[in-house]
Motif scaffolding. Structure first.
Motif, PDB file in Angstrom:
ATOM      1  N   LEU A 137       0.849  -1.195   0.000  1.00  5.31           N
ATOM      2  CA  LEU A 137       0.000   0.000   0.000  1.00  5.31           C
ATOM      3  C   LEU A 137       0.886   1.246   0.000  1.00  5.31           C
ATOM      4  O   LEU A 137       1.801   1.343   0.808  1.00  5.31           O
ATOM      5  CB  LEU A 137      -0.905   0.011   1.244  1.00  5.31           C
ATOM      6  CG  LEU A 137      -1.974   1.115   1.265  1.00  5.31           C
ATOM      7  CD1 LEU A 137      -3.087   0.801   0.268  1.00  5.31           C
ATOM      8  CD2 LEU A 137      -2.572   1.271   2.662  1.00  5.31           C
ATOM      9  N   ALA A 139       1.457   3.881   1.460  1.00  4.58           N
ATOM     10  CA  ALA A 139       1.188   4.659   2.678  1.00  4.58           C
ATOM     11  C   ALA A 139       2.242   4.290   3.710  1.00  4.58           C
ATOM     12  O   ALA A 139       2.787   3.190   3.666  1.00  4.58           O
ATOM     13  CB  ALA A 139      -0.208   4.339   3.210  1.00  4.58           C
ATOM     14  N   ASP A 154      -2.321   9.455   4.728  1.00  2.00           N
ATOM     15  CA  ASP A 154      -2.262   9.679   3.294  1.00  2.00           C
ATOM     16  C   ASP A 154      -2.002   8.368   2.570  1.00  2.00           C
ATOM     17  O   ASP A 154      -1.143   7.599   2.974  1.00  2.00           O
ATOM     18  CB  ASP A 154      -1.125  10.656   2.962  1.00  2.00           C
ATOM     19  CG  ASP A 154      -1.531  12.088   3.257  1.00  2.00           C
ATOM     20  OD1 ASP A 154      -2.733  12.326   3.524  1.00  2.00           O
ATOM     21  OD2 ASP A 154      -0.653  12.970   3.228  1.00  2.00           O
ATOM     22  N   VAL A 155      -2.754   8.156   1.513  1.00  2.00           N
ATOM     23  CA  VAL A 155      -2.488   7.034   0.621  1.00  2.00           C
ATOM     24  C   VAL A 155      -2.193   7.652  -0.735  1.00  2.00           C
ATOM     25  O   VAL A 155      -3.037   8.369  -1.286  1.00  2.00           O
ATOM     26  CB  VAL A 155      -3.677   6.057   0.526  1.00  2.00           C
ATOM     27  CG1 VAL A 155      -3.342   4.905  -0.420  1.00  2.00           C
ATOM     28  CG2 VAL A 155      -4.047   5.520   1.905  1.00  2.00           C
ATOM     29  N   ILE A 162      -7.932   5.221   7.023  1.00  2.00           N
ATOM     30  CA  ILE A 162      -7.349   3.904   6.743  1.00  2.00           C
ATOM     31  C   ILE A 162      -7.744   2.954   7.852  1.00  2.00           C
ATOM     32  O   ILE A 162      -7.419   3.172   9.018  1.00  2.00           O
ATOM     33  CB  ILE A 162      -5.807   4.001   6.665  1.00  2.00           C
ATOM     34  CG1 ILE A 162      -5.388   5.047   5.617  1.00  2.00           C
ATOM     35  CG2 ILE A 162      -5.204   2.635   6.357  1.00  2.00           C
ATOM     36  CD1 ILE A 162      -3.896   5.408   5.681  1.00  2.00           C
ATOM     37  N   LEU A 175     -10.203   1.725   2.746  1.00  2.00           N
ATOM     38  CA  LEU A 175      -9.808   3.129   2.628  1.00  2.00           C
ATOM     39  C   LEU A 175     -11.017   3.977   2.267  1.00  2.00           C
ATOM     40  O   LEU A 175     -11.634   3.775   1.227  1.00  2.00           O
ATOM     41  CB  LEU A 175      -8.748   3.272   1.522  1.00  2.00           C
ATOM     42  CG  LEU A 175      -7.562   2.291   1.605  1.00  2.00           C
ATOM     43  CD1 LEU A 175      -6.759   2.317   0.312  1.00  2.00           C
ATOM     44  CD2 LEU A 175      -6.678   2.623   2.801  1.00  2.00           C
ATOM     45  N   VAL A 185      -6.433   7.276  -6.175  1.00  2.00           N
ATOM     46  CA  VAL A 185      -5.863   6.307  -5.237  1.00  2.00           C
ATOM     47  C   VAL A 185      -5.930   4.902  -5.840  1.00  2.00           C
ATOM     48  O   VAL A 185      -4.968   4.127  -5.765  1.00  2.00           O
ATOM     49  CB  VAL A 185      -6.600   6.362  -3.873  1.00  2.00           C
ATOM     50  CG1 VAL A 185      -6.060   5.305  -2.928  1.00  2.00           C
ATOM     51  CG2 VAL A 185      -6.470   7.754  -3.259  1.00  2.00           C
ATOM     52  N   ILE A 189      -2.532   2.653  -6.377  1.00  2.00           N
ATOM     53  CA  ILE A 189      -2.321   1.348  -5.724  1.00  2.00           C
ATOM     54  C   ILE A 189      -2.011   0.284  -6.778  1.00  2.00           C
ATOM     55  O   ILE A 189      -1.098  -0.526  -6.622  1.00  2.00           O
ATOM     56  CB  ILE A 189      -3.550   0.944  -4.875  1.00  2.00           C
ATOM     57  CG1 ILE A 189      -3.708   1.884  -3.681  1.00  2.00           C
ATOM     58  CG2 ILE A 189      -3.423  -0.506  -4.399  1.00  2.00           C
ATOM     59  CD1 ILE A 189      -4.994   1.682  -2.888  1.00  2.00           C
TER      60      ILE A 189
END
Lengths: 350, 125
Positions: A137, A139, A154-155, A162, A175, A185, A189
């Protein structure tokens, strides 16, 4: 694309088999934005929710979530949900097909001063699930986030809530992201995980993984005609926390013992017992299949069945209806598969 | 392929003289999702047009298979027993299901590519 609770969703992006393996071996990314999301706040929101749900929210600290049930007065399951306790109130994630009904039910029970806000359409929800989810992930600092814990962060540089939760039996995250940024996002990912084998995963993989983990699906394995003890969810009922909707009925059911119980079945290749198919034993009808699929990961079909309590033990042979004919099945232990999730339930499981 | 004909129930057939090969369409496999099992008849069995001859089971559902033509089965695709996913990956090639020796004329209601496309567009959503 298939219709699922009024949402158009993909059964698979590429192949259910590949997506299923990605979730079990690496990680898969699900778009679960169809799930209903409510914010519940106001002075006595803890007392209000304690009156609505079966589990005890009392021990939850800010940043903890808990698996829960909404029951009716008779103890029948209206829905299953995850309740999040934040610093500014509670959040509930409910099944898409029940969103409007749950909202109405909650509003009817709510005393003055309680605000219930449907945030489903403002927030996207992604589930990134698999043994390598944390590593892959984009993050930072999630190593110490406990199972069923959540925090802001934050992602891929975008603010998200999260949560270390999921519906696959694997470690992973859900998320919550503002709808206008959720696409970014999603892309980030997948890009970050591409080399490792991360795949977008559809409803087919979601159903297969949740069934292997023996996670119940409302509408299949339980509904208002089923009580938590029958569904094998008695551990979510905390009769000691004080009176709540359904507590009198549940007390009685617990004392008498449930009449039915959910069991796991395994069948031979090709014999998928589908929802609604009969389970037979000694020539008599003994129950009904509530969920069934082919497990690509295990290599054979699996099913959950609601049967008379006390009738079957692990290892017993039964007969199930497959395509209108009889097929042999074996009673097996649940879950069918135990993934990387640190615990099958929330930290408050007793 | 110009000489491939289709049924409204999403089977296809190609004909070479007296010999026919049948399978299910790309649209059918995409709607079924991953195929996990096929229940198929043995060689030698005679089929009439539109007769049910087997079942294709996917993760989503079990669906009956209907013969687009009349004839006697000469060959069943043995590979499908161990590799049912060929139905998904190559529905018009390695994922063929049966070969038959035709009996009589082809049914008049078989669809060509254009008409079959209309059927799929009407049922897709």
């Amino acid at each position: 694309m298939v219709d699922f609770g009024g949402w158009e969703m993909p059964q698979q992006y590429t192949s259910i088999r590949d997506e299923h393996f990605a979730v079990r071996k690496v990680a898969g990314l699900f778009d679960v934005s169809h799930m209903g999301r409510f914010r519940i706040a106001g002075g006595s929101s803890l007392d209000f929710l304690q009156h609505l749900v079966t589990n005890d929210l009392g021990p939850l600290v800010h940043g903890q979530a808990q698996y829960n049930l909404l029951c009716n007065e008779g103890g029948g399951i209206i829905d299953d949900l995850v309740v999040y306790r934040g610093s500014e109130g509670f959040f509930a994630v409910v099944n898409a097909s029940n969103r409007e009904r749950d909202l109405k039910w909650m509003q009817e029970q709510a005393p003055p001063g309680i605000e219930i806000e449907d945030r489903t359409f403002e927030l996207g929800l992604l589930a990134f699930q698999g043994p390598r989810a944390q590593e892959l992930l984009p993050a930072e600092g999630l190593e110490d986030l406990p199972y069923f814990g959540f925090r802001g962060g934050d992602v891929a540089g975008i603010h998200a809530l999260i949560s270390r939760t999921g519906y696959t039996g694997e470690d992973g995250f859900e998320l919550f992201i503002n709808s206008d940024r959720v696409g970014e996002v999603w892309d980030a990912i997948l890009e970050r995980g591409q080399e490792a084998g991360v795949l977008p995963a559809g409803l087919g993989a979601r159903d297969a993984t949740r069934l292997e983990a023996a996670l119940r699906l409302w509408g299949n394995d339980m509904d208002e005609t089923v009580n938590p003890y029958e569904a094998g969810l008695g551990w979510t009922v905390k009769l000691g926390k004080g009176s709540f909707i359904g507590s009198d009925a549940l007390q009685k059911i617990k004392a008498e013992g449930p009449r039915r119980t959910l069991i796991g079945l395994k069948t031979e290749a090709g014999n998928i017992a589908r929802h609604g198919a009969a389970v037979m034993s000694g020539g008599k009808r003994a129950g009904v299949i509530t969920s069934g699929t082919h497990s690509f990961f295990l290599g054979y079909p699996i099913a959950l069945a609601m049967v008379e309590a006390g009738t079957f033990r692990v290892g017993d042979r039964v007969v199930v209806e497959v395509r209108g004919r009889e097929a042999p099945a074996e009673v097996v232990k649940l879950p069918f598969y135990r993934g990387s999730a640190r615990s099958a339930a929330s930290p408050t499981r007793s | 392929m110009a000489d491939r004909r289709y049924t409204k129930t999403h089977e296809w057939v190609t004909v070479d003289g007296k010999h026919a090969t049948i399978g299910i369409t790309d649209f059918a496999q995409s709607q079924l999702g991953d195929v996990v099992f096929l229940e198929l008849p043995s060689s030698g069995r005679k089929l009439t047009a539109r007769e049910t001859f087997g079942v294709v089971e996917s993760v989503k559902a079990a669906s009956d298979l209907y013969s687009p033509v009349a004839g006697r089965i000469t060959e069943v695709n043995e590979k499908l027993a161990s590799r049912p996913e060929l139905i998904n990956s190559d529905p018009y090639g390695e994922g063929w299901i049966l070969k038959l020796d035709l009996a009589g004329d082809l049914p008049p209601d078989l669809l060509d590519e254009t008409d079959y496309k209309k059927v799929t567009e009407a049922s897709a959503h």
